[in-house]
Design a protein around this motif. Structure first.
Motif, PDB file in Angstrom:
ATOM      1  N   ILE B 189      32.346  41.153  42.777  1.00  0.00           N
ATOM      2  CA  ILE B 189      33.562  41.971  42.802  1.00  0.00           C
ATOM      3  C   ILE B 189      34.055  42.171  41.358  1.00  0.00           C
ATOM      4  O   ILE B 189      34.051  41.254  40.543  1.00  0.00           O
ATOM      5  N   SER B 190      34.416  43.414  41.031  1.00  0.00           N
ATOM      6  CA  SER B 190      34.962  43.707  39.701  1.00  0.00           C
ATOM      7  C   SER B 190      36.461  43.495  39.733  1.00  0.00           C
ATOM      8  O   SER B 190      37.147  44.011  40.600  1.00  0.00           O
ATOM      9  N   LEU B 191      36.945  42.710  38.767  1.00  0.00           N
ATOM     10  CA  LEU B 191      38.375  42.381  38.744  1.00  0.00           C
ATOM     11  C   LEU B 191      39.064  43.081  37.588  1.00  0.00           C
ATOM     12  O   LEU B 191      38.630  42.952  36.444  1.00  0.00           O
ATOM     13  N   PHE B 192      40.117  43.803  37.898  1.00  0.00           N
ATOM     14  CA  PHE B 192      40.873  44.471  36.845  1.00  0.00           C
ATOM     15  C   PHE B 192      42.347  44.111  36.944  1.00  0.00           C
ATOM     16  O   PHE B 192      43.041  44.592  37.839  1.00  0.00           O
ATOM     17  N   PRO B 193      42.861  43.270  36.060  1.00  0.00           N
ATOM     18  CA  PRO B 193      44.299  43.029  36.017  1.00  0.00           C
ATOM     19  C   PRO B 193      44.975  44.241  35.374  1.00  0.00           C
ATOM     20  O   PRO B 193      44.602  44.621  34.267  1.00  0.00           O
ATOM     21  N   VAL B 194      45.917  44.844  36.074  1.00  0.00           N
ATOM     22  CA  VAL B 194      46.542  46.071  35.564  1.00  0.00           C
ATOM     23  C   VAL B 194      48.047  46.074  35.838  1.00  0.00           C
ATOM     24  O   VAL B 194      48.545  45.303  36.659  1.00  0.00           O
ATOM     25  N   SER B 195      48.722  46.947  35.157  1.00  0.00           N
ATOM     26  CA  SER B 195      50.078  47.312  35.551  1.00  0.00           C
ATOM     27  C   SER B 195      50.125  48.829  35.626  1.00  0.00           C
ATOM     28  O   SER B 195      50.037  49.502  34.599  1.00  0.00           O
ATOM     29  N   ALA B 196      50.242  49.359  36.825  1.00  0.00           N
ATOM     30  CA  ALA B 196      50.302  50.815  36.977  1.00  0.00           C
ATOM     31  C   ALA B 196      51.600  51.347  36.380  1.00  0.00           C
ATOM     32  O   ALA B 196      51.714  52.513  36.027  1.00  0.00           O
ATOM     33  N   ARG B 197      52.582  50.460  36.245  1.00  0.00           N
ATOM     34  CA  ARG B 197      53.876  50.880  35.695  1.00  0.00           C
ATOM     35  C   ARG B 197      53.813  51.046  34.176  1.00  0.00           C
ATOM     36  O   ARG B 197      54.279  52.040  33.625  1.00  0.00           O
ATOM     37  N   THR B 198      53.187  50.056  33.509  1.00  0.00           N
ATOM     38  CA  THR B 198      53.159  50.115  32.040  1.00  0.00           C
ATOM     39  C   THR B 198      51.833  50.630  31.491  1.00  0.00           C
ATOM     40  O   THR B 198      51.693  50.801  30.285  1.00  0.00           O
ATOM     41  N   SER B 199      50.845  50.836  32.379  1.00  0.00           N
ATOM     42  CA  SER B 199      49.492  51.289  31.997  1.00  0.00           C
ATOM     43  C   SER B 199      48.616  50.189  31.414  1.00  0.00           C
ATOM     44  O   SER B 199      47.456  50.441  31.084  1.00  0.00           O
ATOM     45  N   GLU B 200      49.135  48.992  31.293  1.00  0.00           N
ATOM     46  CA  GLU B 200      48.318  47.905  30.753  1.00  0.00           C
ATOM     47  C   GLU B 200      47.060  47.694  31.608  1.00  0.00           C
ATOM     48  O   GLU B 200      47.141  47.661  32.836  1.00  0.00           O
ATOM     49  N   GLY B 201      45.927  47.572  30.958  1.00  0.00           N
ATOM     50  CA  GLY B 201      44.679  47.255  31.655  1.00  0.00           C
ATOM     51  C   GLY B 201      44.000  48.419  32.370  1.00  0.00           C
ATOM     52  O   GLY B 201      42.902  48.258  32.911  1.00  0.00           O
ATOM     53  N   LEU B 202      44.616  49.577  32.375  1.00  0.00           N
ATOM     54  CA  LEU B 202      44.054  50.683  33.156  1.00  0.00           C
ATOM     55  C   LEU B 202      42.751  51.234  32.565  1.00  0.00           C
ATOM     56  O   LEU B 202      41.941  51.823  33.283  1.00  0.00           O
ATOM     57  N   THR B 203      42.545  51.028  31.264  1.00  0.00           N
ATOM     58  CA  THR B 203      41.329  51.561  30.629  1.00  0.00           C
ATOM     59  C   THR B 203      40.065  51.037  31.313  1.00  0.00           C
ATOM     60  O   THR B 203      39.115  51.793  31.543  1.00  0.00           O
ATOM     61  N   ALA B 204      40.056  49.762  31.651  1.00  0.00           N
ATOM     62  CA  ALA B 204      38.869  49.174  32.296  1.00  0.00           C
ATOM     63  C   ALA B 204      38.634  49.808  33.672  1.00  0.00           C
ATOM     64  O   ALA B 204      37.497  50.077  34.066  1.00  0.00           O
ATOM     65  N   TRP B 205      39.705  50.062  34.396  1.00  0.00           N
ATOM     66  CA  TRP B 205      39.624  50.727  35.706  1.00  0.00           C
ATOM     67  C   TRP B 205      39.085  52.145  35.536  1.00  0.00           C
ATOM     68  O   TRP B 205      38.203  52.586  36.280  1.00  0.00           O
ATOM     69  N   TYR B 206      39.570  52.837  34.543  1.00  0.00           N
ATOM     70  CA  TYR B 206      39.106  54.214  34.306  1.00  0.00           C
ATOM     71  C   TYR B 206      37.631  54.229  33.919  1.00  0.00           C
ATOM     72  O   TYR B 206      36.881  55.109  34.354  1.00  0.00           O
TER      73      TYR B 206
END
Lengths: 117, 218
Positions: B189-206
């Protein structure tokens, strides 16, 4: 409460199988559900009863049997059934490996047999 | 007399889902089934994703909702196509509902179709809707015991997004525990810690999305 959808699918399969066997009366249907499948037996029993009332399936018995979760350790290959009800965190009793077990069974949800007369 | 049957009770749904998979494969459209509890941030994640990637990917959303069309309106505000399925109290989407919703979507040139399932960690896990991957979203405010309590969902998901990490200082959430439990039955499973509110961590998801779109087209 997806047990209603499951009951609906179950009834469609039962009707299909009965049609293949001269539409004899349904006495019992046996369902096997794995411990990892998201089925609450009481909810399925209730849905089955409600949906068969006043139909030709009324009075038929739904028998359910839970099958255990069986995992295979990715490190030592040992097969085991975790005792914890969730099975989500189950170290291998052989080597202690915690991650990446293969699920051999426990996800199934199927009709095993029908009893007709 | 006893008739041995041995038929998967959900075979009708599985059959429709298989038809959809063939269809999406021909079209080269990546389909993701997004699942979480109510309030974990599925719609916010989608709003952010659709906005940030709109210049490079064509995306559409099928929204499953018990009653309202609030989520579909929020998603449509980003400019992406959004179709609402009201389940009228139903706790999950089925493959047939997705098949029906497709009639209202222009699939020309589409890269990704997101299916935002009904907020629920139990029921949607049993119903394939023709997706390539299931994506589980868990917010840190919900507690780190969720993968342990709802093993099926995390067992079958390709991705676990841990959302609302901007709240970590205020909640008792053990990232290591949540990820270890998720990986017990799903090492990959790929794990991505993110905050959709602040955009933190979204680069890995993208990056994950881009890679899967490329693979689907190939």
């Amino acid at each position: 409460m997806h047990e209603l959808s499951i009951a609906q699918s179950l009834l469609a399969l039962i009707e299909d199988e009965m049609a293949k066997h001269d539409n004899k009366r349904l006495v019992t249907v046996k369902v096997k559900h794995g411990r990892l499948s998201a089925v609450v037996p009481e909810a399925l029993a209730m849905a089955f009863e409600v949906m068969t009332t006043d139909t030709r399936l009324a009075g038929a018995q739904l028998v359910m049997e839970e099958s255990p979760v069986v995992l295979r350790c990715r490190t030592c290959g040992r097969e085991f059934s975790p005792e914890s009800p969730s099975a989500a965190f189950a170290p291998c009793p052989g080597c202690g490996e915690e991650l990446g077990h293969t699920v051999l069974s426990g996800r199934e949800l199927y009709i095993e047999y029908l009893e007709l007369e | 007399m006893q008739i041995p049957v041995v038929r998967n009770i959900l075979e009708a749904n599985t059959n429709v889902a298989d038809t959809l998979k063939t269809f999406f494969a021909q079209k080269g459209i990546l389909v993701l089934n997004l699942m979480s509890s109510p309030g974990a941030g599925k719609t916010t994640l989608l709003e952010r994703t659709l906005t940030d990637l709109r210049n490079e990917l064509r995306m559409a959303v099928i929204e499953g909702d018990l009653q309202t069309d609030n989520d579909a309106r929020r998603v449509a505000a980003t400019g992406a196509q959004a179709v609402q399925i009201n389940t009228e109290g139903g706790c999950h989407l089925t493959a047939s509902q997705v098949q029906e919703a497709l009639k209202s979507i222009d699939l020309t040139g589409l890269d990704i179709l997101f299916v935002e399932n009904v907020g629920n960690l139990v029921c949607p896990a049993e119903f394939d809707v023709g997706e390539d991957f299931k994506v589980a979203l868990l917010s840190v405010a919900e507690g780190d015991d969720k993968p342990e309590k709802y093993p099926l969902l995390f067992h079958i998901s390709a991705v676990m997004l841990l959302n609302k990490i901007d709240l970590l200082p205020y909640v008792d959430f053990d990232m290591d525990k949540a990820s270890r439990h998720a990986r017990t039955l799903n090492a990959d499973i790929s794990l991505f810690p993110v905050s959709a509110r602040t955009s933190e961590g979204l680069t890995a998801w993208y990056d994950w999305l881009r890679e899967k779109v490329r693979a689907k087209r190939a």
